[in-house]
Enzyme design. Sequence first.
Site, PDB file in Angstrom:
ATOM      1  N   SER A   1       0.812  -1.221   0.000  1.00  0.00           N
ATOM      2  CA  SER A   1       0.000   0.000   0.000  1.00  0.00           C
ATOM      3  C   SER A   1       0.846   1.273   0.000  1.00  0.00           C
ATOM      4  O   SER A   1       1.817   1.397   0.757  1.00  0.00           O
ATOM      5  CB  SER A   1      -0.929   0.014   1.215  1.00  0.00           C
ATOM      6  OG  SER A   1      -1.641   1.234   1.275  1.00  0.00           O
TER       7      SER A   1
ATOM      8  N   SER B   1      -0.646   4.146   0.683  1.00  0.00           N
ATOM      9  CA  SER B   1      -1.391   5.090   1.511  1.00  0.00           C
ATOM     10  C   SER B   1      -0.552   5.738   2.609  1.00  0.00           C
ATOM     11  O   SER B   1      -0.693   6.942   2.870  1.00  0.00           O
ATOM     12  CB  SER B   1      -2.615   4.389   2.119  1.00  0.00           C
ATOM     13  OG  SER B   1      -3.548   4.072   1.113  1.00  0.00           O
TER      14      SER B   1
ATOM     15  N   THR C   1      -9.175  -1.106   2.326  1.00  0.00           N
ATOM     16  CA  THR C   1      -8.977  -1.663   0.994  1.00  0.00           C
ATOM     17  C   THR C   1      -9.461  -3.113   0.983  1.00  0.00           C
ATOM     18  O   THR C   1     -10.070  -3.585   1.943  1.00  0.00           O
ATOM     19  CB  THR C   1      -7.492  -1.538   0.583  1.00  0.00           C
ATOM     20  OG1 THR C   1      -7.342  -1.944  -0.777  1.00  0.00           O
ATOM     21  CG2 THR C   1      -6.581  -2.371   1.462  1.00  0.00           C
TER      22      THR C   1
ATOM     23  N   LYS D   1     -13.916  -3.937   1.978  1.00  0.00           N
ATOM     24  CA  LYS D   1     -14.766  -2.802   1.603  1.00  0.00           C
ATOM     25  C   LYS D   1     -16.250  -3.047   1.839  1.00  0.00           C
ATOM     26  O   LYS D   1     -16.985  -2.119   2.157  1.00  0.00           O
ATOM     27  CB  LYS D   1     -14.513  -2.414   0.137  1.00  0.00           C
ATOM     28  CG  LYS D   1     -13.146  -1.780  -0.082  1.00  0.00           C
ATOM     29  CD  LYS D   1     -12.993  -1.237  -1.490  1.00  0.00           C
ATOM     30  CE  LYS D   1     -11.680  -0.505  -1.653  1.00  0.00           C
ATOM     31  NZ  LYS D   1     -11.563   0.144  -2.974  1.00  0.00           N
TER      32      LYS D   1
ATOM     33  N   ASN E   1     -14.606   2.763   1.681  1.00  0.00           N
ATOM     34  CA  ASN E   1     -13.142   2.715   1.699  1.00  0.00           C
ATOM     35  C   ASN E   1     -12.582   3.630   2.778  1.00  0.00           C
ATOM     36  O   ASN E   1     -11.374   3.772   2.904  1.00  0.00           O
ATOM     37  CB  ASN E   1     -12.555   3.106   0.332  1.00  0.00           C
ATOM     38  CG  ASN E   1     -12.577   4.603   0.101  1.00  0.00           C
ATOM     39  OD1 ASN E   1     -13.531   5.303   0.483  1.00  0.00           O
ATOM     40  ND2 ASN E   1     -11.531   5.128  -0.515  1.00  0.00           N
TER      41      ASN E   1
ATOM     42  N   GLY F   1     -15.434  -5.026 -15.167  1.00  0.00           N
ATOM     43  CA  GLY F   1     -15.468  -5.649 -13.853  1.00  0.00           C
ATOM     44  C   GLY F   1     -16.806  -5.438 -13.186  1.00  0.00           C
ATOM     45  O   GLY F   1     -17.638  -4.658 -13.650  1.00  0.00           O
TER      46      GLY F   1
ATOM     47  N   ARG G   1     -16.445 -10.938 -17.252  1.00  0.00           N
ATOM     48  CA  ARG G   1     -16.247 -12.301 -17.756  1.00  0.00           C
ATOM     49  C   ARG G   1     -17.544 -13.099 -17.631  1.00  0.00           C
ATOM     50  O   ARG G   1     -17.881 -13.894 -18.487  1.00  0.00           O
ATOM     51  CB  ARG G   1     -15.105 -12.974 -16.974  1.00  0.00           C
ATOM     52  CG  ARG G   1     -14.688 -14.315 -17.528  1.00  0.00           C
ATOM     53  CD  ARG G   1     -13.404 -14.800 -16.882  1.00  0.00           C
ATOM     54  NE  ARG G   1     -12.248 -14.020 -17.314  1.00  0.00           N
ATOM     55  CZ  ARG G   1     -11.626 -13.111 -16.575  1.00  0.00           C
ATOM     56  NH1 ARG G   1     -12.043 -12.845 -15.366  1.00  0.00           N
ATOM     57  NH2 ARG G   1     -10.583 -12.457 -17.049  1.00  0.00           N
TER      58      ARG G   1
ATOM     59  N   ARG H   1     -22.770 -11.874 -13.182  1.00  0.00           N
ATOM     60  CA  ARG H   1     -22.267 -11.275 -11.952  1.00  0.00           C
ATOM     61  C   ARG H   1     -22.502  -9.769 -11.946  1.00  0.00           C
ATOM     62  O   ARG H   1     -22.735  -9.166 -10.904  1.00  0.00           O
ATOM     63  CB  ARG H   1     -20.770 -11.576 -11.812  1.00  0.00           C
ATOM     64  CG  ARG H   1     -20.232 -11.156 -10.452  1.00  0.00           C
ATOM     65  CD  ARG H   1     -18.802 -11.567 -10.251  1.00  0.00           C
ATOM     66  NE  ARG H   1     -18.303 -10.936  -9.016  1.00  0.00           N
ATOM     67  CZ  ARG H   1     -17.135 -10.366  -8.898  1.00  0.00           C
ATOM     68  NH1 ARG H   1     -16.324 -10.313  -9.923  1.00  0.00           N
ATOM     69  NH2 ARG H   1     -16.756  -9.828  -7.749  1.00  0.00           N
TER      70      ARG H   1
END
Length: 302
Positions: free
Chosen positions: A16, A18, A64, A68, A89, A143, A168, A172
């Site tokens: 990360s 951050s 993260t 989430k 987040n 996505g 994909r 979903r």
Amino acid sequence: MSRPRAAVLGHPIGHSLSPALHGAAYAMLGADIIYSRRDVDVAELPDFLAGEGAQRGWVGWSVTMPLKSAMVPHMDSLSPRVETLGVLNTVVHGPDGLAGDNTDVDGIVAALEEAGLQKAGLPTAETERPPTEGTQGRFGVIGAGSTAAAALAAAAELGFTEVCAYARSPERAVSLEPVAETLGIRLRTATLEALTRDVAGDELGAVVSTLPPRAADGLAAQVPRLRRRLPLLDVAYDPWPSALADAWERAGGHVVSGLAMLLHQAVEQVHRFTAGTARPAAELSSAEHEQMVARMRSVLPG
């Protein structure tokens, strides 16, 4: 009196950026906040919240993957965004407990604005003509996970009314339908293969890939020659450039690194985490705020 603390929570967390981003901001602001990493998986979250997370001194957490959505039920209050998206987040520690928010939306909006996209969903004069479908075109999301939900909210804030989610397994992506309905967005789902056809035309106004690192590599070979500098925000920034980003740029598109999204979502977190300090980031002058953002940007790779 112990120093106030903040941290980024997730698993894995060693990569990360951050701590560097927040550290740069707090150094400029003179805020005595210690920011660190905490490796917490979904199964470990209840113990963390009952143990270290319940200790005094916390001002906030950056959250993260994979926390989430898992963190949401543990909040005492939720922002309207989180109520709509079902993911957060950002957690702010306040007098009324834990407050969940989502600054990923701000990060996506600001990153695309850096690419020349305006709030109305139209390119600026420097970024070629607008798409031909309607006045805005569709917003493409690659996505169907938690960041895809944030991308839908960003699309709405940018003025888009149509979103196509490429996955994909299009089934979903159906999980995004309640979010789209609440946001007033028409959602279409399609396969990843359909993305090739759509980016070759003029229907899309912007595309955001929310897939994890390397998951979009297979799409790189399918990117056709683009008719205009269609902007792509690839949230996966390690490694950079990603195979998809490299192919997109070579095809004539405009690529925005996920580091830009990471920067701007962190800026909004700094606003929230410093609200109770002597020098709140949200109250800086425009010049000082630009200086803070530049300081944060300077610690990013590349």
